[in-house]
Write an enzyme that holds these catalytic residues in place. Structure first.
Site, PDB file in Angstrom:
ATOM      1  N   MET C  11      43.793  37.519  51.478  1.00 36.00           N
ATOM      2  CA  MET C  11      42.666  36.962  50.721  1.00 36.00           C
ATOM      3  C   MET C  11      42.615  35.440  50.839  1.00 36.00           C
ATOM      4  O   MET C  11      41.534  34.844  50.948  1.00 36.00           O
ATOM      5  CB  MET C  11      42.764  37.381  49.256  1.00 36.00           C
ATOM      6  N   PRO C  68      50.112  35.963  44.436  1.00 35.80           N
ATOM      7  CA  PRO C  68      50.157  37.213  43.662  1.00 35.80           C
ATOM      8  C   PRO C  68      50.185  36.937  42.158  1.00 35.80           C
ATOM      9  O   PRO C  68      50.907  36.041  41.705  1.00 35.80           O
ATOM     10  CB  PRO C  68      51.462  37.861  44.119  1.00 35.80           C
ATOM     11  N   GLY C 119      35.564  42.365  45.948  1.00 35.03           N
ATOM     12  CA  GLY C 119      34.906  42.560  47.237  1.00 35.03           C
ATOM     13  C   GLY C 119      35.879  42.961  48.335  1.00 35.03           C
ATOM     14  O   GLY C 119      35.466  43.511  49.353  1.00 35.03           O
ATOM     15  N   LYS C 169      36.582  40.516  35.161  1.00 38.72           N
ATOM     16  CA  LYS C 169      37.137  41.204  36.327  1.00 38.72           C
ATOM     17  C   LYS C 169      37.950  42.427  35.906  1.00 38.72           C
ATOM     18  O   LYS C 169      37.907  43.472  36.571  1.00 38.72           O
ATOM     19  CB  LYS C 169      38.023  40.244  37.133  1.00 38.72           C
ATOM     20  N   GLU C 176      35.299  50.441  38.009  1.00 45.01           N
ATOM     21  CA  GLU C 176      35.550  50.868  39.397  1.00 45.01           C
ATOM     22  C   GLU C 176      36.328  52.186  39.438  1.00 45.01           C
ATOM     23  O   GLU C 176      35.997  53.095  40.210  1.00 45.01           O
ATOM     24  CB  GLU C 176      36.333  49.747  40.101  1.00 45.01           C
TER      25      GLU C 176
END
Lengths: 298, 298, 298, 298
Positions: C11, C68, C119, C169, C176
């Site tokens: 990422m 992380p 994403g 989020k 999700e």
């Protein structure tokens, strides 16, 4: 034997009564002088303070706390601390979170027994179910008292080390939520189904021999007898939920699926909302994709 | 090619428009003369009756039914029957139950295509998703029409034999209920959570690149823009539910667990109740075992 | 503008690439020299340490952390601390718990932006959805970078004060889980239902115009294309679950019912068990009351 | 009084025994001569055929059917038909669907009582719970028999008109599924939780005074005593499910939410799958959007 009881609310008084009736000596204290007087009427020796209660118990104190879970337990333990040593035993008979019981067991000089108590006020006559955590020797020391407070020798057992008593009680309550919701769904379907039924008769018939007979179903029978088959003005509002929330949180931690217990808790939450946002959005979305008319509040 | 369209409601008119715009010839009929006139304005040849429509189509008739699911479909097929033979093709573009489509396919002289149609009024511009069941040759014959009514060649496909189109559409709708409820739960938590959020902004940000972006989420964005972040006076009352009920019944039959789809349907049912009996009973039972005060309606 | 990027995993590299491509200057650091070299190849200035990166940024530092979630964030912030003052801005683009972000915002001298990023690797080309929490001025300062990393200006927004970005989020991920399970239930029914269906065709047809079209459904389509309509050797084992667990815990705290999100998480837990104890007990109980044969493991 | 019993399986023999022991005369028939001999040993008069049984009963026949639900009931009723008139009473004590009972009540010349029977083989000693639907006079006529077969006068009642007995029994079984799953979840959490517990002790302690005490919990206690606290080789495979399925279907019809009953049924379905498709898809989708490694079967 001799037992000190601190906390003389409804449950504390029942403990006093049952232990006195079993022939034991009880010293009782509560912040309310009236509550102490009630215990004295029942045969307990009144104490004027926590310190006074500790003095009257002498060595090898055996003390039962029946104060509200939370800060009251810590405050009482703090007050007791100067009077306790390793030969003493303190029982927390309230509804404390097991992690607090583990901490208290570590911090207390005395042996500490966390004791989950189930049965409610009906236990005044029948006795309670007691789920006990803590040292084996302390559990054995307290057995005469547990025999008196519980339904009998089968009504109490040592579950394991510190915290296990309140842990098992926590799960008990999670199951309790789900059982209530399960019966509720059955009666809801019967109340809205194809037949005009007398739900008290249904509950009574089930309680006599059916697979699903239980004490909670006897309470359903009582509810329909007292409130009517349509439950009269009983509102759709279920209070409480802390032990159920603890159960679900612990199940998340342990990654154990508990869909029924979760859903029972969610129903309680839902009963306290004026209107569920998720369903209001669904109402609106049906217009969005299908031009179905939006239902509006008047 | 030439297509007869019977049923000129909102969806039927869109079919007419899209097929005419694709350069095909359309003969249109509806019980409402006004609806026929609208279709004629859009370039269709008006028919005065089902028989007239059939006459105008000549041999190898291609007919699209867009009448309300249920008796109207059977009534129309009965009226059409004398005019149909094995070279003709009839499409049912409505929301019929797949078992009825299987039966109709057996009873109809013509080839019968059951066509699940998704996309709603928005499909007027974008085209629809068409899930088709029935004979391969008939599906191929109708391809030019499907290309026009759908978003394009990828927007339609033959799922399998008779009934499979409406079967796949039924499951589509079950999933649709669950997606709506899933977004609803997320927004409900955000609306009741720790931050004062602009839910339109949340939805828009998600729709631009987030994993959960979707057309339904675009409709959420639109809903918050038009109704406000608190959804204004949109009521907690979700209508509909027949295709979701069919989906759950079929899943019971096939012994496939569909907990989310079921729960989404249960939420709809719950939204229509004044007060849930199961929760009223739980309220009362808490008094039964714990003497917790019963909450009463005022 | 000039941006420091710390953390150059998959990422982090995408962030570097997109910001460089947008014409900004990037200074990049990672504990892995190889990762730094990759970033340098992409046009970033390599830094040898956190201190070196800070030095190269000069005053008014703008720093993006893509390390992380967890201890790495705190460790990096600690290392950065001596180099930061109130004019600097630090973005945490990882998946941190919102309560940690609130704490970090309080403890950090610089302005702190918690940035939920959704994403996945696909965002390399399309850009991400960025949900940002923290001071308005800092959000505005970073806008050119957010424009570059996101899908564009609509792909990012300031949700509210510290923690709100990671909060939104977190809920995104809960939704999700439920969306994935919802599609899964639909396809499970189709895979076990009455018709022999090509699930890739079903997914493709739905993705072209149906109400339930979405990016996740496109990924379903891809999955069936690559694995086959029966998903080949893909196992019944769903990993992950931390953000879903956070969502359910927060919903418990807020007393918001999230039955679909909860059940999706429970399905994950269930997928990791060899055998569910609750069902083994039900198996045995059916013998208890009905003498139904107990099914035994072989 | 005199009772004919047709169907002498496990449950039918218990009916014979209890009615004989109550001092009534029983004529018994079954297709198995051995079963008839067993009933004769218990004091019943053996019959050689349905016709023979009818002959031996004379006028005002009272007949109890205890044959498997389904075609056997219709076949027996057909055979009985020539021998029945409006003064006779037939009881169906099996697990028939209530809609079939309504139909049979209409088609049978005799008065027809549908009788839901709960309690299982344990009812041999304790008696059963009998939920009866049908004409009041017929219910009253049969009262002596119901008193004998049930736990006593409180163990049976007339629920309402034809079908209501089996309707209430259907809902009883739905609730039964949910209660089993609720206890199962509690024990699953305890079995996987923080303490090494003796689940038989937990169940015994709960059964003595706790709110959730019940007959099913006594069966849990028995299960842990006989199988061990880990349930030994008891498999994760729950058979059955027809009455639960009926309950959910009826709840769909009446639009009553029954999430716990539904989920209990879904757990049964899930226990019979090798691998759940929905979770396999979720496993694969996590790769799709996040490049999380797909878990593969070995």
């Amino acid at each position: 034997m001799q037992l000190g009881v601190i906390g003389l609310g409804r449950m504390g008084q029942i403990v006093v009564n049952r232990v006195v009736e079993a022939g034991h000596e009880v010293v009782a204290f509560d912040l309310s002088a009236e509550a102490v007087a009630t215990a004295a009427d029942a045969g307990a020796t009144p104490a004027e303070s926590v310190a006074d209660l500790a003095d009257r118990l002498g060595d090898d104190k055996r003390i039962w706390l029946m104060v509200p879970a939370g800060e009251a337990v810590d405050a009482t333990l703090e007050e007791l601390a100067p009077h306790l040593d390793a030969d003493d035993v303190v029982v927390d008979g309230g509804n404390s979170h097991f992690e607090k019981s583990v901490r208290r067991a570590e911090e207390t000089e005395a042996a500490y027994l966390d004791c989950g108590t189930s049965g409610g006020p009906a236990g005044a006559e029948l006795g309670f179910s007691l789920m006990v955590g803590g040292p084996q020797w302390a559990y054995e020391e307290m057995t005469p008292v547990f025999d008196a407070v519980a339904t009998g020798p089968d009504g109490h057992d040592r579950m394991g080390p510190a915290g296990s008593g309140h842990y098992v009680k926590m799960v008990h309550n999670g199951v309790e939520y789900a059982l209530m919701q399960a019966y509720g769904e059955g009666f809801e379907l019967l109340a809205n189904g194809r037949y005009d039924l007398d739900l008290e008769s249904v509950a009574r018939t089930w309680n006599n021999g059916a697979v699903i007979r239980s004490w909670l179903l006897e309470l359903c029978e009582e509810a329909f007898r007292e409130e009517g088959t349509d439950l009269g003005d009983v509102a759709d509002h279920v209070s409480g939920g802390s032990t159920g929330t603890w159960t679900v949180r612990e199940a998340l931690e342990q990654e154990v699926p508990v869909p029924l217990i979760y859903q029972s808790l969610a129903e309680r939450f839902g009963s306290r909302d004026e209107a569920r946002f998720s369903r209001r959005l669904a109402n609106r979305l049906r217009y969005g994709f299908g031009r179905h008319e939006v239902v509006r509040e008047e």
